[in-house]
Scaffold this active site. Structure first.
Site, short mmCIF file in Angstrom:
data_model
loop_
_atom_site.label_atom_id
_atom_site.label_comp_id
_atom_site.label_asym_id
_atom_site.label_seq_id
_atom_site.Cartn_x
_atom_site.Cartn_y
_atom_site.Cartn_z
N PHE A 138 0.89 -1.13 -0.04
CA PHE A 138 -0.02 -0.06 -0.03
C PHE A 138 0.98 1.17 0.00
CE2 PHE A 138 -2.24 3.40 1.65
CZ PHE A 138 -3.43 3.50 1.01
N ASP A 178 9.36 3.03 2.06
CA ASP A 178 7.90 3.78 2.32
C ASP A 178 7.81 3.71 3.80
OD1 ASP A 178 5.76 4.83 2.98
OD2 ASP A 178 4.45 3.96 1.07
N LYS A 180 2.59 11.30 7.26
CA LYS A 180 1.77 11.04 8.43
C LYS A 180 2.20 11.73 9.78
CE LYS A 180 -0.82 7.10 6.85
NZ LYS A 180 -0.63 6.13 6.04
C1 LIG Z 1 -0.93 6.36 4.50
C2 LIG Z 1 0.01 5.56 3.62
C3 LIG Z 1 0.50 6.08 2.34
C4 LIG Z 1 -0.41 7.32 1.68
O1 LIG Z 1 -0.36 8.44 2.59
P1 LIG Z 1 -1.59 9.83 2.13
O2 LIG Z 1 -1.26 10.70 2.98
O3 LIG Z 1 -2.63 8.80 2.73
O4 LIG Z 1 -1.62 9.92 0.86
C5 LIG Z 1 1.44 5.60 1.70
N1 LIG Z 1 2.10 4.63 2.04
C6 LIG Z 1 1.94 4.14 3.26
C7 LIG Z 1 2.68 2.79 3.69
C8 LIG Z 1 1.09 4.52 4.25
O5 LIG Z 1 0.56 4.15 5.39
#
Ligand SMILES: *Cc1c(COP(=O)(O)O)cnc(C)c1O
Length: 423
Positions: free
Chosen positions: A148, A234, A268
Site C-alpha cells: 500500500f 516507504d 503522517k
Molecule cells: C498512508 C500511507 C500512504 C499514503 O499516504 P496519504 O497521506 O494517505 O496519501 C502511503 N504509504 C503508506 C505505507 C501509508 O501507510
C-alpha cells in the site's frame, strides 16, 4: 398530514450528513468524534475512547499535543504560505532538522504521503536514466505483493488489491510486482538492468501489519546496493518512532550508508496529525536529479507545515517516544499473547513497537450473523477503545506513542473483555 420532524441524535445527524453528501469511498466505524487529547478521543455525546488507530499512525505524538498546538497557532498568525517562488524563514531550518534527525543529506518537501511516493518514483526514474544509464522510458520500479503506497493513478497501478485498482485503468507502466519477504524473488528481479529502484514498506501496515523476517530488510538493502538499484523505504506508516525505532528499516545507530535505505518516504506523523506534511529523504547524489522546474508543489515546504514538523520531531525526541514504543510494544504483545493462548479463534499477534495486529478467525454465530473483525471492533468501541478492522479477520492496534504503561494495561483489559464477550 403535518410533516413529522424527527429529532436526530448528534451521532446520527453527523453520520447521515456524511452519508448523503460525502462520497462513499470509506466505510467508517459508527462513532462520531469531536475532540481529542493525548491517547484519548471523545465522541459528540462526551463518551471517551482510547484511540488505537492514531489516524493510521499520523498522531504518534498524541492528539492536540500542546507544543504542536502552540507552534501551529503562532505560525498561523505569522505566515502560512509563501509558495516556493520565494524563500521562507522556516523551510531551511526544517530541512536541516529533518535531514539530521533521520541521517540524510537532502529532503524534498511535499504534503500527502501519496505525493511523496510519487516524488520518490520520479526521483528513482530520473536517477535511473541520468546516473545508471537506463535507456529512455525503460526504467522499472520493483514493488511488493500486498503493498500500500497511496491512491494516485500511478500508485494504484502497482497495487495488487482489486478494490484499489479495479475500474481505474489504464495504468501507469514501469512497475514489476514481486513477492514480499522473499529475498530470492528480489535477487531474480534485480538481474534486470532496467530496474532503477525497489520500493517497499518495512512492515505492510494496510496488509494487516504483515511483518517480514527480521533479516529481510537488511538483506534487501544489500541486494539492491550490489545491483546499483535504489532501495526506497516507504516509512509513511512505520517511521517516526512507531515501531520502536526512528525508521523501521534501519537501527537508529546505523550510520553506514551501505546499510541504510537510499531514500526514505515520510508523511503522517511527520506533523503529528496537525497538518499534511510529507518528505522524501535521500543523498545529495540521488536528490541532485531534481533541478528547477522538474518537480514541485504549491504547499510543499510551506512555513506552517515546516514549523509544525520541526516541533513534532522535537516531541518525538524529548519525550523518548522511540523507547516508549519499543518497551510498551513488548508489554502489549505479551498481553495479547495471553489471548492467543486462551482463545482458539484468536490466531496470533504480530508487529513491532506500537504497530501491532491481532489476527482472529472470522466465524458465523449460531443465529447465522457474521462474527468478523468488524463485529469485534464494534464491541471494542462499546467498551471504550477504537480500532479498525482490515481484511475481515485482522485488527490493527496502534495507539499514540505518548501512551503510558498504565494506559496500555487498561487498554489490554478492554481488549481482553471484548474478546471474552466475543467468544
Ligand atoms: C498512508 C500511507 C500512504 C499514503 O499516504 P496519504 O497521506 O494517505 O496519501 C502511503 N504509504 C503508506 C505505507 C501509508 O501507510
Amino acid at each position: 398530514m403535518p410533516q413529522i420532524t424527527r429529532s436526530l441524535t448528534k451521532t446520527q445527524r453527523a453520520i447521515d450528513l456524511e452519508d448523503k453528501y460525502g462520497a462513499h469511498n470509506y466505510h467508517p466505524l459508527p462513532v462520531v468524534l469531536d475532540s481529542g487529547k493525548g491517547v484519548f478521543v471523545w465522541d459528540v455525546d462526551g463518551k471517551r475512547y482510547y484511540d488505537f488507530l492514531s489516524a493510521y499512525s499520523a498522531v504518534n505524538q498524541g492528539h492536540c499535543h500542546p507544543r504542536l498546538v502552540k507552534v501551529m497557532q503562532e505560525q498561523a498568525a505569522r505566515m502560512t504560505l509563501t509558495s516556493r517562488a520565494f524563500y521562507n524563514s522556516v523551510l531551511g531550518e526544517y530541512a536541516k532538522t529533518v535531514c539530521e534527525f533521520f541521517g540524510y543529506e537532502k529532503m524534498l518537501p511535499m504534503n500527502t504521503g501519496a505525493e511523496a511516493v510519487e516524488t520518490a518514483i520520479k526521483m528513482a526514474r530520473k536517477w535511473g536514466y541520468e546516473k545508471k544509464g537506463i535507456r529512455t522510458d525503460q526504467a522499472k520500479v520493483l514493488v511488493c505483493e500486498g503493498n500500500f503506497h497511496g491512491r494516485t493513478i500511478s500508485i494504484v497501478s502497482m497495487s495488487t488489491d482489486p478494490a484499489s485498482q479495479g475500474g481505474f485503468g489504464p495504468f501507469t507502466p514501469g512497475f514489476e510486482v514481486i513477492a514480499y519477504d522473499d529475498i530470492p524473488a528480489l535477487e531474480k528481479a534485480l538481474e534486470d538492468p532496467n530496474v532503477c529502484a525497489f520500493l517497499v514498506e518495512p512492515i505492510q501496515g494496510e496488509k494487516g501489519v504483515y511483518t517480514p523476517a527480521d533479516d529481510y530488510i537488511p538483506k534487501a538493502i544489500a541486494a539492491c546496493k550490489a545491483h546499483n538499484v535504489l532501495f526506497i523505504a516507504d516509512e509513511i506508516q512505520t517511521g517516526i518512532a512507531r515501531t520502536g525505532r526512528l525508521l523501521c528499516s534501519v537501527p537508529d545507530e546505523e550510520t553506514d550508508p551501505a546499510k541504510r535505505p537510499d531514500a526514505v518516504i515520510l508523511a503522517k506523523a511527520l506533523s503529528g496529525g496537525m497538518y499534511p506534511v510529507s518528505a522524501v529523504l535521500a543523498s545529495d547524489e540521488v536528490m541532485g536529479v531534481f533541478t528547477p522546474g522538474t518537480h514541485g508543489s504549491t504547499y510543499g515546504g510551506n512555513p506552517m507545515g515546516a514549523r509544525i514538523a520541526m516541533e513534532a520531531m522535537a516531541v518525538v525526541q524529548e519525550e523518548n517516544l522511540t523507547q516508549n514504543a519499543d518497551r510498551l510494544g513488548r508489554v502489549f504483545r505479551s498481553e495479547m499473547q495471553k489471548l492467543v493462548d486462551a482463545y482458539p479463534f484468536v490466531k496470533l499477534v504480530r508487529g513491532k513497537g506500537l504497530l501491532n495486529a491481532l489476527v482472529i478467525e472470522a466465524r458465523t454465530a449460531t443465529d447465522g450473523s457474521p462474527k468478523t473483525a468488524w463485529e469485534l471492533c464494534i464491541l471494542l468501541r462499546d467498551n471504550g477503545l477504537l480500532a479498525k478492522p482490515t481484511h475481515g479477520d485482522i485488527i490493527r492496534f496502534a495507539p499514540p506513542l505518548v501512551i503510558t504503561e498504565v494506559q496500555v494495561m487498561e487498554a489490554c483489559n478492554i481488549i481482553a473483555l471484548s474478546v471474552k464477550q466475543f467468544a
